[in-house]
Scaffold this motif. Structure first.
Motif, PDB file in Angstrom:
ATOM      1  N   GLU A  91       0.804  -1.111   0.025  1.00 46.09           N
ATOM      2  CA  GLU A  91       0.049   0.074   0.183  1.00 46.09           C
ATOM      3  C   GLU A  91       1.110   1.332  -0.075  1.00 46.09           C
ATOM      4  OE1 GLU A  91      -3.961   1.706   2.443  1.00 46.09           O
ATOM      5  OE2 GLU A  91      -2.999   0.046   2.930  1.00 46.09           O
ATOM      6  N   TYR A  92       2.039   1.238   0.485  1.00 46.40           N
ATOM      7  CA  TYR A  92       2.675   2.587   0.935  1.00 46.40           C
ATOM      8  C   TYR A  92       3.971   2.796   0.123  1.00 46.40           C
ATOM      9  CZ  TYR A  92      -0.620   2.323   4.496  1.00 46.40           C
ATOM     10  OH  TYR A  92      -1.938   2.325   5.509  1.00 46.40           O
ATOM     11  N   TYR A  93       4.581   1.611  -0.618  1.00 48.95           N
ATOM     12  CA  TYR A  93       5.932   1.953  -1.234  1.00 48.95           C
ATOM     13  C   TYR A  93       5.915   1.473  -2.937  1.00 48.95           C
ATOM     14  CZ  TYR A  93       7.597   1.181   3.555  1.00 48.95           C
ATOM     15  OH  TYR A  93       8.044   1.607   4.680  1.00 48.95           O
ATOM     16  N   GLU A  94       6.735   2.088  -3.590  1.00 50.33           N
ATOM     17  CA  GLU A  94       6.825   1.982  -4.930  1.00 50.33           C
ATOM     18  C   GLU A  94       7.908   0.652  -5.069  1.00 50.33           C
ATOM     19  OE1 GLU A  94       9.255   3.665  -8.831  1.00 50.33           O
ATOM     20  OE2 GLU A  94       9.344   4.624  -7.050  1.00 50.33           O
ATOM     21  N   GLY A  95       7.212  -0.245  -6.074  1.00 47.94           N
ATOM     22  CA  GLY A  95       7.903  -1.342  -6.315  1.00 47.94           C
ATOM     23  C   GLY A  95       7.181  -2.825  -6.479  1.00 47.94           C
ATOM     24  N   LEU A  96       7.781  -3.790  -6.963  1.00 47.49           N
ATOM     25  CA  LEU A  96       7.020  -4.813  -7.181  1.00 47.49           C
ATOM     26  C   LEU A  96       7.735  -6.254  -6.295  1.00 47.49           C
ATOM     27  CD1 LEU A  96       6.655  -5.120 -11.244  1.00 47.49           C
ATOM     28  CD2 LEU A  96       4.898  -4.989  -9.608  1.00 47.49           C
ATOM     29  N   GLY A  97       6.814  -6.861  -5.899  1.00 44.31           N
ATOM     30  CA  GLY A  97       7.202  -8.110  -5.015  1.00 44.31           C
ATOM     31  C   GLY A  97       6.746  -9.224  -5.897  1.00 44.31           C
ATOM     32  N   PHE A  98       7.580 -10.471  -5.608  1.00 48.29           N
ATOM     33  CA  PHE A  98       7.114 -11.656  -6.410  1.00 48.29           C
ATOM     34  C   PHE A  98       6.886 -12.966  -5.784  1.00 48.29           C
ATOM     35  CE2 PHE A  98       9.140  -8.806  -9.454  1.00 48.29           C
ATOM     36  CZ  PHE A  98       8.240  -8.739 -10.512  1.00 48.29           C
ATOM     37  N   LEU A  99       5.837 -13.517  -5.857  1.00 53.10           N
ATOM     38  CA  LEU A  99       5.653 -14.872  -4.704  1.00 53.10           C
ATOM     39  C   LEU A  99       5.704 -16.052  -5.951  1.00 53.10           C
ATOM     40  CD1 LEU A  99       4.842 -15.941  -2.177  1.00 53.10           C
ATOM     41  CD2 LEU A  99       2.569 -15.540  -2.880  1.00 53.10           C
ATOM     42  N   GLY A 124      11.305  -6.446  -4.845  1.00 53.43           N
ATOM     43  CA  GLY A 124      12.689  -5.448  -5.826  1.00 53.43           C
ATOM     44  C   GLY A 124      12.937  -4.594  -5.114  1.00 53.43           C
ATOM     45  N   PRO A 125      13.658  -3.567  -5.896  1.00 49.11           N
ATOM     46  CA  PRO A 125      14.034  -2.439  -5.145  1.00 49.11           C
ATOM     47  C   PRO A 125      12.697  -1.337  -5.069  1.00 49.11           C
ATOM     48  CG  PRO A 125      15.359  -2.969  -6.932  1.00 49.11           C
ATOM     49  CD  PRO A 125      14.530  -3.811  -6.963  1.00 49.11           C
ATOM     50  N   ARG A 126      12.868  -0.842  -3.785  1.00 46.85           N
ATOM     51  CA  ARG A 126      11.434  -0.015  -3.432  1.00 46.85           C
ATOM     52  C   ARG A 126      11.934   1.412  -2.543  1.00 46.85           C
ATOM     53  NH1 ARG A 126       6.901  -3.332  -0.415  1.00 46.85           N
ATOM     54  NH2 ARG A 126       8.745  -3.376   0.983  1.00 46.85           N
ATOM     55  N   ARG A 127      11.138   2.255  -2.446  1.00 47.99           N
ATOM     56  CA  ARG A 127      11.396   3.424  -1.984  1.00 47.99           C
ATOM     57  C   ARG A 127      10.046   3.972  -1.468  1.00 47.99           C
ATOM     58  NH1 ARG A 127       9.723   7.873  -4.506  1.00 47.99           N
ATOM     59  NH2 ARG A 127       9.505   7.790  -6.496  1.00 47.99           N
ATOM     60  N   SER A 128       9.784   4.688  -0.610  1.00 46.67           N
ATOM     61  CA  SER A 128       8.688   5.380  -0.242  1.00 46.67           C
ATOM     62  C   SER A 128       8.288   6.424  -1.009  1.00 46.67           C
ATOM     63  CB  SER A 128       8.744   5.977   1.388  1.00 46.67           C
ATOM     64  OG  SER A 128       7.651   6.583   1.749  1.00 46.67           O
ATOM     65  N   HIS A 180      -4.000   4.128  -4.938  1.00 50.60           N
ATOM     66  CA  HIS A 180      -3.031   3.033  -4.392  1.00 50.60           C
ATOM     67  C   HIS A 180      -2.254   2.495  -5.378  1.00 50.60           C
ATOM     68  CE1 HIS A 180      -4.971   3.106  -0.428  1.00 50.60           C
ATOM     69  NE2 HIS A 180      -6.355   3.195  -0.969  1.00 50.60           N
ATOM     70  N   PRO A 181      -0.969   1.813  -5.211  1.00 48.42           N
ATOM     71  CA  PRO A 181      -0.386   1.077  -6.409  1.00 48.42           C
ATOM     72  C   PRO A 181      -1.421  -0.007  -7.111  1.00 48.42           C
ATOM     73  CG  PRO A 181       1.140   1.547  -4.510  1.00 48.42           C
ATOM     74  CD  PRO A 181      -0.357   1.744  -4.033  1.00 48.42           C
ATOM     75  N   LYS A 182      -1.269  -0.109  -8.313  1.00 50.41           N
ATOM     76  CA  LYS A 182      -2.002  -1.077  -8.975  1.00 50.41           C
ATOM     77  C   LYS A 182      -0.954  -1.764  -9.977  1.00 50.41           C
ATOM     78  CE  LYS A 182      -6.011  -2.356 -11.843  1.00 50.41           C
ATOM     79  NZ  LYS A 182      -7.188  -1.566 -12.529  1.00 50.41           N
ATOM     80  N   VAL A 183      -1.347  -3.084  -9.975  1.00 55.94           N
ATOM     81  CA  VAL A 183      -0.510  -4.080 -11.103  1.00 55.94           C
ATOM     82  C   VAL A 183      -1.279  -4.867 -12.028  1.00 55.94           C
ATOM     83  CG1 VAL A 183      -0.146  -5.932  -9.434  1.00 55.94           C
ATOM     84  CG2 VAL A 183       1.584  -5.576 -11.306  1.00 55.94           C
ATOM     85  N   GLU A 184      -0.761  -4.662 -13.453  1.00 52.86           N
ATOM     86  CA  GLU A 184      -1.560  -5.423 -14.456  1.00 52.86           C
ATOM     87  C   GLU A 184      -0.405  -6.397 -15.218  1.00 52.86           C
ATOM     88  OE1 GLU A 184      -4.593  -5.740 -14.897  1.00 52.86           O
ATOM     89  OE2 GLU A 184      -5.720  -4.429 -13.946  1.00 52.86           O
ATOM     90  N   TYR A 185      -0.830  -7.349 -16.071  1.00 49.22           N
ATOM     91  CA  TYR A 185       0.064  -8.104 -16.737  1.00 49.22           C
ATOM     92  C   TYR A 185      -0.856  -8.389 -17.848  1.00 49.22           C
ATOM     93  CZ  TYR A 185       2.985 -12.314 -17.935  1.00 49.22           C
ATOM     94  OH  TYR A 185       3.893 -13.117 -18.465  1.00 49.22           O
ATOM     95  N   GLY A 202      11.033  -8.809 -19.578  1.00 50.12           N
ATOM     96  CA  GLY A 202      11.825  -9.832 -19.337  1.00 50.12           C
ATOM     97  C   GLY A 202      11.883 -10.633 -18.223  1.00 50.12           C
ATOM     98  N   ALA A 203      12.949 -11.704 -18.183  1.00 49.98           N
ATOM     99  CA  ALA A 203      12.691 -12.579 -16.966  1.00 49.98           C
ATOM    100  C   ALA A 203      13.084 -11.926 -15.623  1.00 49.98           C
ATOM    101  CB  ALA A 203      13.787 -13.621 -17.358  1.00 49.98           C
ATOM    102  N   ASP A 204      13.843 -10.928 -15.631  1.00 47.15           N
ATOM    103  CA  ASP A 204      13.914 -10.324 -14.427  1.00 47.15           C
ATOM    104  C   ASP A 204      13.029  -9.109 -14.057  1.00 47.15           C
ATOM    105  OD1 ASP A 204      15.810 -11.879 -13.581  1.00 47.15           O
ATOM    106  OD2 ASP A 204      17.613 -10.859 -14.828  1.00 47.15           O
ATOM    107  N   PHE A 205      12.095  -8.886 -14.907  1.00 46.00           N
ATOM    108  CA  PHE A 205      11.199  -7.670 -14.972  1.00 46.00           C
ATOM    109  C   PHE A 205      11.869  -6.434 -14.705  1.00 46.00           C
ATOM    110  CE2 PHE A 205       8.668 -11.591 -13.990  1.00 46.00           C
ATOM    111  CZ  PHE A 205       7.656 -11.407 -15.084  1.00 46.00           C
TER     112      PHE A 205
END
Length: 438
Positions: free
Chosen positions: A333-341, A352-356, A367-372, A390-393
């Motif tokens: 909710e509060y940080y820029e960046g992507l995580g992977f499960l 991945g790298p994130r910052r406030s 709020h941050p939203k992600v799409e594929y 890419g493989a490492d996004f």
């Protein structure tokens, strides 16, 4: 019809044209030219006279060039609305649309091509793209619908019920969910085509709080349902008949309060993303943030729980599954960046790298939203969209208007990106430039 070999002559509005069966075959069997060809794409034998078509010759010339080269060139003297009307007559709208702009690619600099200012009295809350490049946007209890030519159609009115979610069942139908139910509407007229009902545990329920939507294979429509305090779940309907075909019941809250659903074709299962805390009771935690529902036995086949701690980096806000990579991309909710499960070894999120962001996005209603989309990940943060490949996004592209207006929602479809901006009540349309005509 004058044939010489596979050639055919047309007289369109007094102007004569000559082309070949090969060119006409590229229009497809459902086009105006389809009945002129047999199953082997050969011209059918007719009389020796030319075909007369009482339509605009300038547009016909453009269509022939499009069928010959795959490229679309519209002279300044030809109005685009006229071209689209003629393309509809010949059954060539899909060809025109495909050639109108380039394919979406995170390595290609997309450009802002259009801005739609809303006439809605309330701020826009969500936007959904259709597969053909149109979109619909919700403003309070009103849904404004636009086709791929960005022409507005009659709006959908919900009689003061605030829209919970919207989605395209097909290019001609829009599904809308609201606190008192859900309906299927005609995207061209705004008229109600079908009102959905729920049968749960033998009881017919007319009114129910319908939430997030998703669409699966075989024209299935899924939506979260909250019937009573002790009865929640996910309803399943046939998109063609509107009849309910299933209901995944859960006496506890999580499924009925999922904030995002996604159908996974390869696994024939449904991914549900659920905020860690109950909206009604902030001190109560749900048993999982993410789960997959097996359509065969209607049970939770897989689940994952991040930390419910509000300051934890494991608190997932949005999620999208990437079946081809066996991964789920998540945001918090509060940080820029992507995580992977990793779906194969679901333990913790690899961030991945994130910052406030430095901005309280919650207070801004964003709020941050992600799409594929087509193997590419898109993430909205503050006032820009990042595209990862890419493989490492690795981030390849950043789309930003430059006026600092926060993005409250975005959607991608038909190789277009639509960004809905919070305070300005403005919607931007991003497209890849079409290849130059040499």
């Amino acid at each position: 019809m004058g044939f010489k070999g596979d050639r055919v002559r047309f007289n369109v509005g007094g102007t004569k044209f000559e082309t070949t069966a090969t060119t006409l075959a590229s229009a497809g069997p459902d086009s105006f030219f389809g009945p002129l060809l047999d199953g082997n794409w050969n011209l059918r034998p007719f009389s020796d006279e030319e075909i007369f078509v009482d339509r605009n010759p300038a547009c016909f010339s453009i269509f022939l060039d499009l069928l010959r080269t795959g490229e679309l060139y519209i002279p300044k003297k030809v109005p685009e609305d006229l071209l689209y009307r003629e393309a509809l007559f010949y059954g060539l709208l899909d060809h025109v649309r495909a050639a109108k702009w380039g394919r979406f690619d995170g390595r290609t600099m997309m450009r802002l091509t259009s801005t739609v200012k809303s006439r809605g009295l309330e701020q826009g809350t969500m936007v959904r793209a259709s597969d053909d490049g149109g979109f619909c946007v919700a403003h309070g209890s009103v849904v404004h619908v636009y086709d791929w030519m960005l022409r507005e159609h009659p709006s959908i009115e919900l009689n003061h019920q605030k829209v919970n979610d919207i989605g395209w069942a097909d290019p001609k139908s829009v599904v809308v969910t609201a606190p008192k139910g859900m309906g299927l509407f005609d995207s061209s007229t705004g008229e109600l085509k079908h009102q959905f009902t729920v049968d749960s545990q033998g009881y017919h329920v007319k009114g129910f709080n319908a939430g997030p939507l998703c669409f699966g294979s075989d024209q299935k429509i899924f939506s979260t349902c909250r019937l009573r305090d002790d009865e929640n779940g996910i309803g399943v309907w046939d998109g063609e008949t509107g009849k309910q075909v299933d209901f995944w019941h859960e006496s506890d809250e999580p499924l009925g309060r999922a904030h995002r659903l996604q159908w996974l074709d390869q696994g024939s299962c449904l991914l549900a993303a659920i905020h860690a805390r109950s909206n009604r009771n902030p001190y109560r935690h749900f048993p999982y943030n993410l789960c997959m529902l097996d359509t065969r036995d209607k049970k939770v086949a897989w689940s994952w729980l991040g930390s419910p701690d509000l300051t934890s980096r494991e608190r997932v806000w949005d999620a999208v599954a990437m079946e081809d990579k066996s991964l789920i991309a998540v945001t918090d909710e509060y940080y820029e960046g992507l995580g992977f499960l990793d779906l194969r070894f679901p333990r913790s999120v690899r961030w991945g790298p994130r910052r406030s962001t430095g901005v309280n996005m919650t207070s801004e209603g964003c709020h941050p939203k992600v799409e594929y989309y087509q193997g590419q990940l898109l993430l909205s943060t503050d006032d820009y969209i990042s595209v990862f490949q890419g493989a490492d996004f690795i981030p390849k592209l950043r789309l930003q208007h430059g006026d600092g207006a926060f993005i409250c929602d975005f959607s991608v479809g038909g190789d277009r990106i639509f960004t809905l901006h919070h305070r300005e009540n403005r919607l931007d349309v991003w497209e890849a430039p079409r290849p130059p005509i040499l």
